[in-house]
Design an enzyme around this catalytic site. Structure first.
Site, PDB file in Angstrom:
ATOM      1  N   CYS A 159       1.422  -5.739   6.449  1.00 22.45           N
ATOM      2  CA  CYS A 159       1.570  -6.876   7.369  1.00 22.45           C
ATOM      3  C   CYS A 159       0.201  -7.455   7.704  1.00 22.45           C
ATOM      4  CB  CYS A 159       2.265  -6.449   8.664  1.00 22.45           C
ATOM      5  SG  CYS A 159       4.064  -6.352   8.551  1.00 22.45           S
TER       6      CYS A 159
ATOM      7  N   HIS B 244       7.990  -8.345   7.237  1.00 22.72           N
ATOM      8  CA  HIS B 244       8.091  -6.886   7.128  1.00 22.72           C
ATOM      9  C   HIS B 244       9.527  -6.406   6.899  1.00 22.72           C
ATOM     10  CE1 HIS B 244       6.832  -2.693   7.872  1.00 22.72           C
ATOM     11  NE2 HIS B 244       8.052  -2.578   8.397  1.00 22.72           N
TER      12      HIS B 244
ATOM     13  N   HIS C 216       7.347  -3.353  -1.455  1.00 19.76           N
ATOM     14  CA  HIS C 216       6.424  -3.966  -2.424  1.00 19.76           C
ATOM     15  C   HIS C 216       6.833  -3.550  -3.833  1.00 19.76           C
ATOM     16  CE1 HIS C 216       4.823  -0.080  -1.113  1.00 19.76           C
ATOM     17  NE2 HIS C 216       4.364   0.067  -2.359  1.00 19.76           N
TER      18      HIS C 216
ATOM     19  N   HIS D 149       5.179  -2.776  -7.534  1.00 24.50           N
ATOM     20  CA  HIS D 149       3.968  -2.556  -8.334  1.00 24.50           C
ATOM     21  C   HIS D 149       4.119  -3.296  -9.664  1.00 24.50           C
ATOM     22  CE1 HIS D 149       2.370   1.051  -6.081  1.00 24.50           C
ATOM     23  NE2 HIS D 149       3.618   1.070  -5.673  1.00 24.50           N
TER      24      HIS D 149
HETATM   25  P1  AMP Z   1       3.618   3.197  -2.697  1.00 24.52           P
HETATM   26  O1  AMP Z   1       3.147   4.619  -2.893  1.00 24.52           O
HETATM   27  O2  AMP Z   1       4.609   2.734  -3.715  1.00 24.52           O
HETATM   28  O3  AMP Z   1       4.057   2.972  -1.276  1.00 24.52           O
HETATM   29  O4  AMP Z   1       2.346   2.286  -2.980  1.00 24.52           O
HETATM   30  C1  AMP Z   1       1.382   1.981  -2.027  1.00 24.52           C
HETATM   31  C2  AMP Z   1       0.203   1.454  -2.778  1.00 24.52           C
HETATM   32  O5  AMP Z   1      -0.610   0.735  -1.886  1.00 24.52           O
HETATM   33  C3  AMP Z   1      -0.687   2.544  -3.403  1.00 24.52           C
HETATM   34  O6  AMP Z   1      -0.746   2.358  -4.821  1.00 24.52           O
HETATM   35  C4  AMP Z   1      -2.046   2.325  -2.740  1.00 24.52           C
HETATM   36  O7  AMP Z   1      -3.119   2.516  -3.620  1.00 24.52           O
HETATM   37  C5  AMP Z   1      -1.937   0.882  -2.282  1.00 24.52           C
HETATM   38  N1  AMP Z   1      -2.754   0.515  -1.124  1.00 24.52           N
HETATM   39  C6  AMP Z   1      -2.842   1.185   0.052  1.00 24.52           C
HETATM   40  N2  AMP Z   1      -3.658   0.524   0.898  1.00 24.52           N
HETATM   41  C7  AMP Z   1      -4.078  -0.584   0.237  1.00 24.52           C
HETATM   42  C8  AMP Z   1      -4.940  -1.676   0.568  1.00 24.52           C
HETATM   43  N3  AMP Z   1      -5.544  -1.765   1.779  1.00 24.52           N
HETATM   44  N4  AMP Z   1      -5.153  -2.636  -0.355  1.00 24.52           N
HETATM   45  C9  AMP Z   1      -4.566  -2.558  -1.579  1.00 24.52           C
HETATM   46  N5  AMP Z   1      -3.727  -1.563  -1.941  1.00 24.52           N
HETATM   47  C10 AMP Z   1      -3.498  -0.587  -1.058  1.00 24.52           C
HETATM   48 ZN    ZN Z   2       4.682  -4.608   7.171  1.00 29.08          ZN
END
Ligand code: AMP
Ligand code: ZN
Length: 114
Positions: free
Chosen positions: A8, A47, A100, A102
């Site tokens: 967020c 969110h 999100h 990937h």
């Molecule tokens: P998930 O495990 O599917 O929830 O993925 C979360 C992803 O967010 C992970 O791959 C992290 O490396 C990434 N992540 C966490 N904090 C940040 C950030 N500040 N900027 C970019 N990516 C992030």
């Molecule tokens: Zn959020």
């Protein structure tokens, strides 16, 4: 907007990230811990904790938009193909509770994943 949610804050511009796409509904950023030469995260600005919460809220159109933007940035960063992943819940490997997708590209993706 969830106050303690890092995505967020990124979507709101409060925390910087390397943005590759933004519109009124969706933001795409580079993952800070990339698992492939190109590793992007596509998220709604609004969110929702995860995919099931998004559908429970009747926001299926937002899910469609996430896929549309994921396909767009995937094609831009993965000329030879890409992989989409939506980790959902603790056993799904989700660590950030803001839905999100990937987008992984730039190397061969093994199947099945680990
Ligand atoms: P998930 O495990 O599917 O929830 O993925 C979360 C992803 O967010 C992970 O791959 C992290 O490396 C990434 N992540 C966490 N904090 C940040 C950030 N500040 N900027 C970019 N990516 C992030
Ligand atoms: Zn959020």
């Amino acid at each position: 907007m969830s106050l303690d949610c890092i995505f967020c804050k990124i979507a709101g511009g409060e925390i910087q990230a390397k943005e590759v796409y933004r519109d009124d509904d969706v933001v795409a950023i580079a993952d800070v811990n990339p698992q492939a030469p190109a590793h992007l995260l596509v998220m709604p600005r609004k969110h929702y904790a995860d995919l099931t919460a998004l559908y429970a809220a009747g926001a299926g159109a937002t899910a469609a938009k996430l896929f549309e933007v994921a396909a767009k940035v995937g094609r831009e960063h993965g000329a030879r193909g890409f992989r989409l992943v939506a980790n959902t819940g603790p056993e799904g490997g989700q660590t950030v509770d803001h839905v999100h997708v990937h987008v992984l590209a730039g190397r061969h993706m093994a199947w099945p994943p680990g």
